[in-house]
Structures are given as structure tokens and as C-alpha cells.
Enzyme design. Sequence first.
Site, PDB file in Angstrom:
ATOM      1  N   SER A   1       0.845  -1.186   0.000  1.00  0.00           N
ATOM      2  CA  SER A   1       0.000   0.000   0.000  1.00  0.00           C
ATOM      3  C   SER A   1       0.885   1.242   0.000  1.00  0.00           C
ATOM      4  O   SER A   1       1.917   1.278   0.677  1.00  0.00           O
ATOM      5  CB  SER A   1      -0.924  -0.003   1.215  1.00  0.00           C
ATOM      6  OG  SER A   1      -1.883   1.023   1.088  1.00  0.00           O
ATOM      7  N   GLU A   2       0.487   2.258  -0.762  1.00  0.00           N
ATOM      8  CA  GLU A   2       1.305   3.452  -0.946  1.00  0.00           C
ATOM      9  C   GLU A   2       1.741   4.095   0.356  1.00  0.00           C
ATOM     10  O   GLU A   2       2.792   4.733   0.427  1.00  0.00           O
ATOM     11  CB  GLU A   2       0.533   4.531  -1.741  1.00  0.00           C
ATOM     12  CG  GLU A   2       0.266   4.207  -3.178  1.00  0.00           C
ATOM     13  CD  GLU A   2      -1.099   3.585  -3.367  1.00  0.00           C
ATOM     14  OE1 GLU A   2      -1.393   2.602  -2.659  1.00  0.00           O
ATOM     15  OE2 GLU A   2      -1.855   4.075  -4.207  1.00  0.00           O
ATOM     16  N   ASN A   3       0.912   3.979   1.393  1.00  0.00           N
ATOM     17  CA  ASN A   3       1.215   4.666   2.644  1.00  0.00           C
ATOM     18  C   ASN A   3       2.225   3.930   3.511  1.00  0.00           C
ATOM     19  O   ASN A   3       2.298   4.185   4.712  1.00  0.00           O
ATOM     20  CB  ASN A   3      -0.075   4.951   3.432  1.00  0.00           C
ATOM     21  CG  ASN A   3      -0.884   3.698   3.723  1.00  0.00           C
ATOM     22  OD1 ASN A   3      -0.964   2.811   2.888  1.00  0.00           O
ATOM     23  ND2 ASN A   3      -1.470   3.632   4.894  1.00  0.00           N
TER      24      ASN A   3
END
Lengths: 209, 209, 233, 233
Positions: B45-47
Site C-alpha cells: 500500500s502506498e502509505n
Amino acid sequence: MLNRDGIAYRVACELPEGSYVNLGIGIPTLVGDYLPQGKDIFLHSENGILGMGPAPAPGKEDIDCINAGKQYVTMLPGGSFFDHPTSFSLIRGGHLTHAILGAFEVAANGDMANWRSPGDKVPGVGGAMDLAFGVKNVWVTMTHVTNKGKPKTDLALIDVTPDGLVLREVAPGIDPATVQAKTEAPLRIAPDCREMNVPAKFVASQLTA
Amino acid sequence: MLNRDGIAYRVACELPEGSYVNLGIGIPTLVGDYLPQGKDIFLHSENGILGMGPAPAPGKEDIDCINAGKQYVTMLPGGSFFDHPTSFSLIRGGHLTHAILGAFEVAANGDMANWRSPGDKVPGVGGAMDLAFGVKNVWVTMTHVTNKGKPKTDLALIDVTPDGLVLREVAPGIDPATVQAKTEAPLRIAPDCREMNVPAKFVASQLTA
Amino acid sequence: MIDKTLKTCKEAVASVFDGACIMLGGFGDPGLPGMLLEALREQGAKNLWIIHNGAGQGDSCLGGLMGDGRVRKLTCSFPSHPGNQAFAERYMRGEIELEIVPQGTLAERIRSAGAGLGGFFTPTGAGTELAKGKESRMINGREHIFETPLFADFAFVRAYQGDRLGNLTFRMAMRNFNVPMMTAAKVSVAEVDELLPAGQIDPADVHVPGIFVDHVVQVARHPVLAAVQKVGR
Amino acid sequence: MIDKTLKTCKEAVASVFDGACIMLGGFGDPGLPGMLLEALREQGAKNLWIIHNGAGQGDSCLGGLMGDGRVRKLTCSFPSHPGNQAFAERYMRGEIELEIVPQGTLAERIRSAGAGLGGFFTPTGAGTELAKGKESRMINGREHIFETPLFADFAFVRAYQGDRLGNLTFRMAMRNFNVPMMTAAKVSVAEVDELLPAGQIDPADVHVPGIFVDHVVQVARHPVLAAVQKVGR
């Protein structure tokens, strides 16, 4: 004039509380031994350490805890480890307050040429150029060099200013005229120029010609 | 044709062991529920998360563990947390093997325009453009769109190739001619084009005109 | 003795001036400095330039600041999240300037500033509408565009643990933009769950070394951001 | 099941080819892949391009590879350390090409490659001999020079802990160049002190996520690099 430890002592006295300082190899490394008691001063090493303490006792070295000079070091409470990109972000991004470097020559405008000594077989730059470009206050510890290239013991505390070199302090037993005679660039003498206040053990016995 | 979970199921079946996969928001997120048992597949996930597991049981959510769609997630053994620069180094540097994105339109050359929907009040790009530029295999899950702009349930598995769109599989009950009729760009039919093999629960009851 | 702790968020935002550029950490709730944001709303500085991943949600935190009409410019990647009404309404009326940056480029521009770099070339966005007006060149056979470093006057983040020296740790997905933001602002402030004595954070566990951090405030999380409990570590 | 572990360093270096570009981690002893280096010496590939902070010391590890005449080019920041005789002699005879890069620029060029960027502008070195032939421009009133990403065919490092998924941790000052190097090579290999079951490394403690790592080999440290004991964590 001062011996090597005297140079380190005088530099250490100059660091204010809250300094974040990179110490170069040689005389600068000795600065760590003379940090003023009771002040929070953080020492940084290029290889990813902030908050270095004194050298470990013999037998207490840790294989993975060295400084940029490849000497074993300890950590003070509140230190941290990180990788090279972070370590040089910290340098290049202007986050260190001081870098104390050795240098074989300082020109009157503060330019340093410490990455290729004349006569060195192999050139090398290491982290010195990042420090010179990235750190707000770059202090250079050096044995004073005459224009004939002969090393001398340390003679003076000199500021590099936009108006040139300013003589702030002379080593015990040295007068400003002597410093100027041993310095190729012109020196201005600060109005409050005085003799350094250092313990006697840091004063070398005589000026070696 | 397939329902939303059917699309996610079919995509999940396509992922090989050892995949490192970013799941976009919407149908892509559902892919995490249908990963094949016994294969090591890592979800990113990007975060700043690699190795996401399924959604937590109610009451077991952790305030600090969300995916890029702001949903609570769990971690599988062997996962890791990191910051945004690292997370996008992983994307842009080509380290992910797959990105599964939603998109409102895919052109015949695979270009996506998923950052500004016509009629959106506020444009937004998020991490989709980094994924589209950085990941080797970008798969797009979408409800099939006619040239009149009406959404349809999913009809087909289509490869984007240098020679244009290639129809590999059709949803149960759909024939290739129907897919072409609903697709603005020309389709080539793969020599081994076949009907998808998916459980009946993933098949929508009828083609909504 | 270095002591970077402050007692209140009010003190931490006191020096924010009209027109200041402020980085706000967080992605979703984790890492969002909710209490500093509420203190900033009280403090009153206006015409702010906000750098954040989104545009705020609802009517508290950044959503509240938007609703209060205090933001003149927003640099972000994804302002189009549902719940962004406070921003969307003012944006549609032309009251807020919007700079859209791909999320990875946003993170890297912030890092670039903190790292003392002059900018970088990235393939992300080349040839798209977002590349308009940007320098472009072919590198290793691929088109890249030039992106500049992004500095701020202030950076506000939420961290997990902090100490008087400014060292910070983050739980799970709290790191996000917070790590680079702490390096890229003139004044960087973290609100933290726990304030620990100096030396309690293992040097290997420090996510942001104290050298990057100016102030640390211990304060409970903003109630809107603490809807569920902490479960694991 | 993903299993990135290999039994021996010999297997890990088997695919190194004549002319390969190899990143070697470590700064001083911490992080130096001594056992992979000895395996590489045995393996025999020649005309190597080595990327490392220094030029090796003594007659083992990189010093040994230099002495064996296997290196055609060295990219580094500081080859002038005492003990570099094996390199210095061949360099003085013109047998090794030398590219000197400031240490921070070297680290950043490696990171830039792993991060999929096309290069960056840095003030370091602008106006010096090291800037010759490099693009230069004024950014925010200061001269910067353009530096390109640095890729490799192989990256070899020493880490502390690893698992079958490739996750790595480092002790103390072992991280140095090793973290970015693992991201910037086609094949990245870590020799490790400890091989742990997957899931034993806390997700918050992973310094290099397994996605970046191709192979992990558990092996005792090179005896020359293990002259003193480990004391603390």
C-alpha cells in the site's frame, strides 16, 4: 603555540550547547575528548551515527560501532543510527551546525582543498566536500603552514569572513606579527584579539622553526 | 458476465507466487479477499506497508494500520512498514511486479486516464500515476464502458499488447462479438480465447443493457 | 541541557504567520497532527499555503481550517476524497489555488528539500497534463520531467514516541510523509503519544533523529482521529 | 513458498560474469560482505567494475580482489586510506580506471537508481575539479551540478538478520550504503549473521523490505572483519 590536544581543546570550548557537529579525521577526532561537561553537544559521523560518545574501554569495542575514521566509538543516550542517504541529507540539507575538518590548506576566502594533497599518490574526497558545501559553520583545524609548505604547531584562532581572514586569538607566547609572518594571506587583527586561555599542558614548549 | 467479486476473483487467480502487488481502491481492494491459498503474494500500500493481510475482525482494528483506501488492514508474517519516499522508491524503481488499478477508461495502447474523471468537481491523482509509470504489469479492473459512456458489468479479460487489445477470455455467457460490440477500440481474438472458469456465485444474472 | 519539549500545542503554533507555508503530515488518520491543527485554527494565521496529501475531511482538523477560510493554496496529490466539502466548495469558487502533484513526486520533492538537493528528474507524469510547463528530457531512453524541492516554514506531524532531544518513532503506517516533512521545514514540530526520557529510544529504533526536530508536544490524540483502539505494538 | 535463502556464498556469486558491475556494501568493516567477496575471488570473474566507498585494505576481501587483478574500474569516494596498496599499485600503473565521487553524492546516486529517478542536482562539488564535464545550473541562487543514477548488475552486502523473504536488519553502523545498494542492482545478495523464520522480524524493525532482496546467505563473518566482539545490541 598549541599541541594537537590543545587545538582540540580550544575548538571544543568554542562549541555552544545544542551543537550538532561532524568531526573529521585527525586532530578533529580529538575534539570529542574535550567536550565541555554538562552541555548537550551531538557528534555526527558520516557512516550513519548521531550522538557518539568517547572511545570504548579496551575490550569493550563493538565490531559494528565505528566512526568515519574507522575507530571504535560508543553511543551517548539519545543517539541514533541511520543509513548513508539519511546521513548525507543531514549534512547537505544544512542540519548540522558545525563541521570541524582537517585541511592542508585554507585560502583567504575559506575555500578548502583537502581532497587532493599535492603529492598524494591516490586522490580521495570522502565526505569532506559534502561537509564543506552543506554545513553552516566549517571550522578547520590545521597545523599552520608557511608559504614554504613546512608544517608548524598551531598558532592562532582565525575567522574566515567576507572581508578576509580575521585574527581573533593567538596561542600563548605568540604575537600577531609572528602569525602574519607565517601566513601567506593577509590577516586583519580583531579589536579584541587576545591570547588564548588554555591549560599549560596544551602549550607546546617552543615554536619549531 | 461477472459481478465485482468475480472480477476480483479472476484477477487474484492470475497472480503468480512471489508477486508484489499494489491494489488500487474499489474493485482492486477486493482482490485481497481472493488470493490463492498457499502462495506467497505480498500486497503493498502506498502509505508505507508491504505484506497486508485481510481486514481485521470487528473490534480488532488498529488505529495506525490502514491501507491507501483508508480501510483498516492487518499484517501478514514477514511484512514491513516504511515511509513515503521508500514506498514510492519501491513503486517507481520497478520493484513491484503488479499494480491492479481501477480506471474509468483504458485506451487501446493502455494509456490510462484515471486521475481526472470528466465531470469530477475536483481533480486528483494520488499514487495512480506513479504506479502506472513504475510497475511492470499494470492490470486494470473496470466495469466495461460502451462508447456511449454507460457502465456495464465486466465482460472479458483483455491484454494490452504492442499490437493493440487482445481478447483472452470472455465472461460466462458472453461471446466475443458481444465484447467487441461494447468496446470502442478494435479487439483481436486470441487463438486460445476461452470462457472464464469462475464459480457460479461470481457470475451476474444477466447483462444489464 | 537541550529541551525541545513544549507544554501545549498553542505554544507550538504561536509563531505561525499570515501567508506561512505549512507541511501537514499524515495519510488518512495515522500521523495526522490533529491537535496542532486545532491549535492552529485557534491561533488565527491566514492565507496559509498547505502541503499535505489530501484536502482534509469533515469539519475538524484540516477540514476545519479549510472551512474557516484560512487556506489560500493547497499542494497535494489527492484532494478528491469524499468528505472534502470544505475544500471543494472554496476551490469551486476559485478561492483556493490547487497544485496537484503525484503522490510519489510529492514525497520526493519534500525529501529533496530536506536533503539539500536542487531537484530531480522523474518519469512519473512525463507526457501527461501534469508535465505542462515542466522541463523534460530523455534519460536512459525514457522521458523524464524535472521536479523542484519543496520547502516549508513549518512542518506539523503526529508521532508515537518522542524525547526532549527531538528523537521520534512512529507506529505502523504513521511514518508516511512525516519522516521527510520533519527535514524540510524551518520549524518542525511533532505532537506525540508518549514523551520518553532521553536515551529510552534505542538508537536503532529512531525514525527521525532529533537533529531534524525543533519541538515536541505530548498530547492525547484528537478525538476524531482516535475512533478505534490501538491493538498491536 | 518464496525462499530467497542460499546455502553458500559460492552459489550466490555463481552468476557474476566478466565485466559485471558490482556494488559492495560496508563502510569500514561494518556491513562489508567479506565472505561473498572471498567467494567472488574464488569464482574468477574479471574486468569487474566495483562501486564501494573505498578501495579495499590489506590482502583479503576487496583488497584481495584488487591484488588478484580482477578490477578494471572503481567508483568510490575515498580510495586513499592507508592499507590500500593492492589498489594503489595497479592504479599508479594505469591498470584501474578511477571515478571519484563525493561520499554523499555516491550514496544519493545509488538511491536515485533504486528509486527509479533519472538523477538530481546537488550543490556538492559545484565549481570544483569534480564538476568538470558536468551540467551545472543555478537553483535558488546557488550553483548545482547534475548527477546521474548509479545502477549495478549485482549488490553484495553484510546484514545482521535476514529471513527467507529477504527482509533485512542491520546492527548499529552496518546500514551505511547497504540500504540503498539493495535497491539499485539487478541481483541483490545479503550475507547475514542470523537467519530467522519469516515473521520473526517486527515489521517496524525491517531496514530493507524483502521486495528489494534476491538472495540471503547465513554465514559467519569473515575472520579478518571479526577482530573484536559484539558488545551491545
